[in-house]
Write an enzyme that holds these catalytic residues in place. Sequence first.
Site, PDB file in Angstrom:
ATOM      1  N   ALA A 122      50.777  49.315  38.347  1.00 51.02           N
ATOM      2  CA  ALA A 122      52.097  49.027  38.930  1.00 51.02           C
ATOM      3  C   ALA A 122      51.940  48.240  40.230  1.00 51.02           C
ATOM      4  CB  ALA A 122      52.859  50.327  39.181  1.00 51.02           C
TER       5      ALA A 122
ATOM      6  N   SER B 102      45.512  41.633  39.078  1.00 47.01           N
ATOM      7  CA  SER B 102      44.595  42.168  38.077  1.00 47.01           C
ATOM      8  C   SER B 102      45.235  42.006  36.707  1.00 47.01           C
ATOM      9  CB  SER B 102      44.346  43.660  38.330  1.00 47.01           C
ATOM     10  OG  SER B 102      43.776  44.269  37.187  1.00 47.01           O
TER      11      SER B 102
ATOM     12  N   GLY C  48      39.091  42.016  52.806  1.00 45.83           N
ATOM     13  CA  GLY C  48      38.067  42.646  51.970  1.00 45.83           C
ATOM     14  C   GLY C  48      37.003  41.621  51.607  1.00 45.83           C
TER      15      GLY C  48
ATOM     16  N   TYR D  86      47.717  51.950  39.894  1.00 44.24           N
ATOM     17  CA  TYR D  86      47.012  50.678  40.145  1.00 44.24           C
ATOM     18  C   TYR D  86      47.706  49.532  39.404  1.00 44.24           C
ATOM     19  CZ  TYR D  86      43.202  47.242  40.259  1.00 44.24           C
ATOM     20  OH  TYR D  86      42.451  46.096  40.441  1.00 44.24           O
TER      21      TYR D  86
ATOM     22  N   ASP E 265      42.645  47.522  58.928  1.00 42.26           N
ATOM     23  CA  ASP E 265      43.203  48.138  57.721  1.00 42.26           C
ATOM     24  C   ASP E 265      44.441  47.323  57.366  1.00 42.26           C
ATOM     25  OD1 ASP E 265      44.623  49.640  55.903  1.00 42.26           O
ATOM     26  OD2 ASP E 265      44.442  51.529  57.009  1.00 42.26           O
TER      27      ASP E 265
ATOM     28  N   LYS F  39      49.529  46.191  41.039  1.00 42.82           N
ATOM     29  CA  LYS F  39      49.100  44.809  40.768  1.00 42.82           C
ATOM     30  C   LYS F  39      50.223  44.010  40.105  1.00 42.82           C
ATOM     31  CE  LYS F  39      45.022  44.941  42.607  1.00 42.82           C
ATOM     32  NZ  LYS F  39      44.707  44.099  43.768  1.00 42.82           N
TER      33      LYS F  39
ATOM     34  N   ILE G 145      35.438  42.770  36.233  1.00 40.88           N
ATOM     35  CA  ILE G 145      34.489  42.035  37.077  1.00 40.88           C
ATOM     36  C   ILE G 145      33.417  43.005  37.582  1.00 40.88           C
ATOM     37  CG2 ILE G 145      34.250  40.519  39.091  1.00 40.88           C
ATOM     38  CD1 ILE G 145      36.157  39.349  36.946  1.00 40.88           C
TER      39      ILE G 145
HETATM   40  P1  NAP Z   1      35.302  46.337  46.009  1.00 43.93           P
HETATM   41  O1  NAP Z   1      33.945  45.812  45.739  1.00 43.93           O
HETATM   42  O2  NAP Z   1      35.579  47.793  45.948  1.00 43.93           O
HETATM   43  O3  NAP Z   1      35.815  45.731  47.400  1.00 43.93           O
HETATM   44  C1  NAP Z   1      37.055  46.087  47.920  1.00 43.93           C
HETATM   45  C2  NAP Z   1      37.211  45.431  49.264  1.00 43.93           C
HETATM   46  O4  NAP Z   1      38.514  45.752  49.785  1.00 43.93           O
HETATM   47  C3  NAP Z   1      36.190  45.916  50.287  1.00 43.93           C
HETATM   48  O5  NAP Z   1      35.740  44.817  51.036  1.00 43.93           O
HETATM   49  C4  NAP Z   1      37.004  46.855  51.194  1.00 43.93           C
HETATM   50  O6  NAP Z   1      36.542  46.866  52.541  1.00 43.93           O
HETATM   51  C5  NAP Z   1      38.366  46.200  51.130  1.00 43.93           C
HETATM   52  N1  NAP Z   1      39.420  47.132  51.468  1.00 43.93           N
HETATM   53  C6  NAP Z   1      39.791  48.270  50.835  1.00 43.93           C
HETATM   54  N2  NAP Z   1      40.798  48.871  51.483  1.00 43.93           N
HETATM   55  C7  NAP Z   1      41.077  48.085  52.566  1.00 43.93           C
HETATM   56  C8  NAP Z   1      42.009  48.171  53.628  1.00 43.93           C
HETATM   57  N3  NAP Z   1      42.872  49.185  53.719  1.00 43.93           N
HETATM   58  N4  NAP Z   1      42.014  47.190  54.550  1.00 43.93           N
HETATM   59  C9  NAP Z   1      41.152  46.135  54.478  1.00 43.93           C
HETATM   60  N5  NAP Z   1      40.229  46.022  53.498  1.00 43.93           N
HETATM   61  C10 NAP Z   1      40.200  46.986  52.559  1.00 43.93           C
HETATM   62  O7  NAP Z   1      36.348  45.727  44.954  1.00 43.93           O
HETATM   63  P2  NAP Z   1      36.424  44.341  44.176  1.00 43.93           P
HETATM   64  O8  NAP Z   1      36.169  44.634  42.762  1.00 43.93           O
HETATM   65  O9  NAP Z   1      35.657  43.283  44.862  1.00 43.93           O
HETATM   66  O10 NAP Z   1      38.005  44.102  44.308  1.00 43.93           O
HETATM   67  C11 NAP Z   1      38.568  43.079  45.102  1.00 43.93           C
HETATM   68  C12 NAP Z   1      39.981  42.845  44.599  1.00 43.93           C
HETATM   69  O11 NAP Z   1      39.934  42.448  43.223  1.00 43.93           O
HETATM   70  C13 NAP Z   1      40.873  44.095  44.641  1.00 43.93           C
HETATM   71  O12 NAP Z   1      42.176  43.730  45.025  1.00 43.93           O
HETATM   72  C14 NAP Z   1      40.863  44.571  43.200  1.00 43.93           C
HETATM   73  O13 NAP Z   1      41.998  45.327  42.885  1.00 43.93           O
HETATM   74  C15 NAP Z   1      40.828  43.246  42.464  1.00 43.93           C
HETATM   75  N6  NAP Z   1      40.335  43.324  41.087  1.00 43.93           N
HETATM   76  C16 NAP Z   1      39.078  43.782  40.800  1.00 43.93           C
HETATM   77  C17 NAP Z   1      38.657  43.826  39.467  1.00 43.93           C
HETATM   78  C18 NAP Z   1      37.305  44.310  39.074  1.00 43.93           C
HETATM   79  O14 NAP Z   1      37.065  44.489  37.863  1.00 43.93           O
HETATM   80  N7  NAP Z   1      36.383  44.532  40.002  1.00 43.93           N
HETATM   81  C19 NAP Z   1      39.522  43.416  38.445  1.00 43.93           C
HETATM   82  C20 NAP Z   1      40.794  42.968  38.787  1.00 43.93           C
HETATM   83  C21 NAP Z   1      41.184  42.914  40.105  1.00 43.93           C
HETATM   84  P3  NAP Z   1      35.652  48.115  53.126  1.00 43.93           P
HETATM   85  O15 NAP Z   1      34.624  48.403  52.056  1.00 43.93           O
HETATM   86  O16 NAP Z   1      35.108  47.620  54.407  1.00 43.93           O
HETATM   87  O17 NAP Z   1      36.627  49.249  53.327  1.00 43.93           O
END
Ligand code: NAP
Length: 241
Positions: free
Chosen positions: A153, A138, A8, A151, A59, A155, A184
């Site tokens: 569970a 998370s 990702g 979600y 994926d 994490k 974030i």
């Molecule tokens: P985001 O902007 O929605 O990006 C998610 C990324 O994951 C995208 O690049 C997407 O790729 C990829 N992805 C989703 N399903 C996938 C799959 N099956 N195989 C490969 N890639 C996949 O989210 P983000 O906020 O940057 O989140 C990144 C990580 O941080 C996640 O694990 C999220 O749970 C964690 N997190 C985020 C926050 C927050 O507040 N944003 C807080 C705590 C933790 P495509 O778009 O190409 O499908």
Amino acid sequence: MKTALITGGTKGIGKAVALEFLKQGYEVVLNYHSDERSALATQDEFNMLGYCPVLLRADVSDELQVRQMFKEFFGIYEKLDVLVNNAGISLVRVIQDTAACDWDKIFNVNVKGVFLCSKAVVDRMIGNGGGSIINVSSIWGEVGASCEVAYSASKGAVIAFTKALSKELAPSKVRVNCVSPGVIDTEMNSHLTGDEMQGLIEQIPAGRIGYPEDVAKACLYLAEADYVTGEVLSVGGGFGK
Ligand code: NAP
């Protein structure tokens, strides 16, 4: 030359992690899944900055695709120093409205994806004398979020996975840690209204939302900290503590 693969890695937190590693001189491979347009745009953006990251589509919840991705990776690079298991999806829904298939989807990407990608690289890391696996959990995996049971569970499972695997691999010099971001500023939170976001910010002791770059700095620290393993590093301005 050190190498890193970020799942990702073409948007949000993963993109910031990729840039941080590129700036430090790593050769970086960006995995993406469904959004090819963003992936190509990010690659272009990095090219304009003078970096040449490789893009690999897969994926992370699909074992064959994961195997193929790492086959391609090791066709290009001899070793992988850092794997960042960042790919993830979220779901905001009360438990009564959470279907079994929603639960499976969340766990397949957020937990099975971390398992499959880690499993795919462990032997190579051991063979190369070590490595670093960084999982993106998370704050909700630590304290739980209302209306995000699946979600949270998933994490929480990433944290348990990290601690268990760190013990298994420490004797082989493969370190396993995770970051635990708070709120974030990424697409994942784009569903929040201005008022909802303001309400969250009021609960953050640091008084501001986090940025992907904040998480990226923590990932770089974990990548380089040779004696740190099995840790959960919160990156949330004190949120949820
Ligand atoms: P985001 O902007 O929605 O990006 C998610 C990324 O994951 C995208 O690049 C997407 O790729 C990829 N992805 C989703 N399903 C996938 C799959 N099956 N195989 C490969 N890639 C996949 O989210 P983000 O906020 O940057 O989140 C990144 C990580 O941080 C996640 O694990 C999220 O749970 C964690 N997190 C985020 C926050 C927050 O507040 N944003 C807080 C705590 C933790 P495509 O778009 O190409 O499908």
